[in-house]
Design an enzyme around this catalytic site. Structure first.
Site, PDB file in Angstrom:
ATOM      1  N   HIS A 173      53.115   2.282  34.028  1.00 47.98           N
ATOM      2  CA  HIS A 173      51.774   1.870  34.456  1.00 47.98           C
ATOM      3  C   HIS A 173      51.850   1.051  35.747  1.00 47.98           C
ATOM      4  CE1 HIS A 173      51.032   2.703  30.157  1.00 47.98           C
ATOM      5  NE2 HIS A 173      49.789   2.945  30.527  1.00 47.98           N
ATOM      6  N   ASP A 245      49.780  12.472  32.224  1.00 49.11           N
ATOM      7  CA  ASP A 245      49.439  11.086  31.950  1.00 49.11           C
ATOM      8  C   ASP A 245      48.484  10.633  33.058  1.00 49.11           C
ATOM      9  OD1 ASP A 245      49.387   8.630  30.689  1.00 49.11           O
ATOM     10  OD2 ASP A 245      51.557   8.419  30.591  1.00 49.11           O
TER      11      ASP A 245
END
Length: 341
Positions: A173, A245
Site C-alpha cells: 500500500h 489489486d
C-alpha cells in the site's frame, strides 16, 4: 471497479456507474451506517449501473472487516488455529466463518468478498494474522474449508495475493516490495497454496500481488504477463477471473499514471482493475479506457465474460438464503463460542 464516497451515491457517481467501462464497485466502511442503509445503497448502485455489476467488499475478518454493527464478528484467519485444539475443530471453525460472512453479505445483495487471503503468515507487515497460518499445508487446509463455507451460500472465492505476499516485509500500500527468492522457492513456500486450490477447482477468482519477484520478472505480478498468462493461466490452468489489486496503491506506481496502470494490468492478463480512494485517478481510467471498451477486442470481451460468469453462476435468491437460515445460525453459534473460549 470503482468505489463511492459515502453512505449514498453522489449524482456524479451514478453517472460513472452507467459508463460501459465500469463493471464493479467495492464498498468500504465509510459506505456503511446500518443494514437498511446498506441495502438501499446496493439497490441504488445496481439501478444506476443499468447493466450487470459486481458489488464487492474486503470482508476477511479480524482487522479487515468493513461492516461491524449487526454483522457477525469474523475472527482474523490467523486466530482459527490459536482458538482450536485439533484439525476437526479448526476446519469446522473455518467453514463456519465462510458460511457466516457469505450469508450476511448475500442477504444484502453483495456478490462477494475479496477473500480468502492465501498468503502465508511470514515477515510481511501487511499480511500477518490476515493469513491462516505460517505453513502452506495449514493455509491450504483451512482455506479449503472456508471456501466450502462460501460455496454453501453460493459465494465465489477470490484468492489473494498471487503468487504470495507473505514472504516480503514491505507493505505494498505504501511501498513497492521486492521478493528476491528463486521461482522454485516461491512455488514451494507460497504459490503451492494457489496451485493446490486451483487444482481442486476451489477458486473462482484471483488477485495478484503488487510485488516484484525479481528473479522471475521485472514487473509486479499484477502487471506481468509472465505471472498471469504463463504461470497462472497456462501452468496452473486457472480459468476464472483475475482482479488487479487497487491501482492507487504505491506498489502499482511502477506502471506509470492511472491510465497506464490500468492498461498495463489489462494487457498483462487482469480481467478487471480496481481503482479506489482516488476519484481523479478513477475518472482518468474511465476516460482512458473508453476507446478500448468501444473497440471491443475479442480478448477484452472474454475478460468481461469471465467476470459476468462469476456473477451469474453465484447469484442467490431470497428463498435459497431462507433455506440456509439454520445452517447460518449454527455457524454463528460456533464462531461466537470459539471466540469467547
Amino acid at each position: 471497479m470503482l468505489d463511492c464516497q459515502a453512505e449514498e451515491l453522489l449524482p456524479e457517481e451514478k453517472e460513472k456507474l452507467a459508463h460501459p467501462a465500469v463493471g464493479g464497485l467495492i464498498l468500504f466502511t465509510r459506505n456503511f451506517y446500518d443494514k437498511a442503509q446498506l441495502a438501499a445503497l446496493v439497490k441504488d448502485i445496481r439501478a444506476s449501473a443499468k447493466q450487470p455489476i459486481a458489488i464487492a467488499v474486503d470482508h476477511e475478518g479480524g482487522r479487515v472487516q468493513r461492516f461491524r454493527e449487526g454483522f457477525t464478528a469474523i475472527p482474523a484467519m490467523g486466530d482459527i488455529l490459536k482458538n482450536t485444539s485439533d484439525n476437526a475443530s479448526s476446519e469446522a471453525y473455518a467453514k463456519a466463518c465462510g458460511i457466516a460472512l457469505a450469508y450476511e453479505l448475500k442477504a444484502l445483495d453483495i456478490d462477494f468478498s475479496f477473500a480468502p487471503v492465501l498468503d502465508i503468515n511470514g515477515p510481511s507487515q501487511v499480511i500477518g494474522d490476515r493469513a491462516f497460518a505460517e505453513h502452506a499445508d495449514d493455509v491450504i487446509r483451512l482455506a479449503s474449508c472456508l471456501i466450502d463455507g462460501l460455496s454453501t451460500v453460493n459465494m465465489p472465492a477470490i484468492g489473494k495475493h498471487f503468487p504470495g505476499h507473505g514472504s516480503v516485509v514491505p507493505d505494498s500500500h505504501i511501498a513497492l516490495p521486492v521478493d528476491e527468492r528463486s521461482f522454485d522457492e516461491i512455488v514451494a513456500t507460497d504459490m503451492v497454496v494457489f496451485k493446490q486450490l486451483i487444482a481442486q477447482s476451489k477458486l473462482h477468482g484471483v488477485m495478484p500481488a503488487h510485488v516484484i519477484y525479481s528473479e522471475v520478472c521485472s514487473q509486479p505480478a499484477g502487471f506481468s504477463s509472465h505471472w498471469l498468462q504463463h504461470v497462472l493461466r497456462k501452468s496452473l490452468g486457472f480459468t476464472g477471473a483475475v482482479f488487479s489489486d487497487d491501482l492507487s496503491m504505491h506498489g502499482a506506481s511502477v506502471a506509470g499514471g492511472y491510465v497506464e496502470r490500468a492498461q498495463a494490468a489489462l494487457d498483462a492478463g487482469c480481467d478487471m482493475v480496481l481503482a479506489c480512494n482516488n476519484v481523479e485517478g478513477a475518472e482518468s481510467i474511465i476516460d482512458g479506457l473508453e476507446r478500448r471498451v468501444f473497440h471491443a477486442h475479442p480478448e477484452d470481451v472474454k475478460k468481461g465474460e469471465r467476470v459476468l460468469s462469476l456473477l451469474s453462476s453465484t447469484r442467490s435468491s431470497d428463498g435459497e438464503l431462507a433455506g440456509l437460515k439454520s445452517t447460518y445460525n449454527n455457524a454463528v453459534t460456533l464462531i461466537n463460542k470459539l471466540r469467547k473460549d
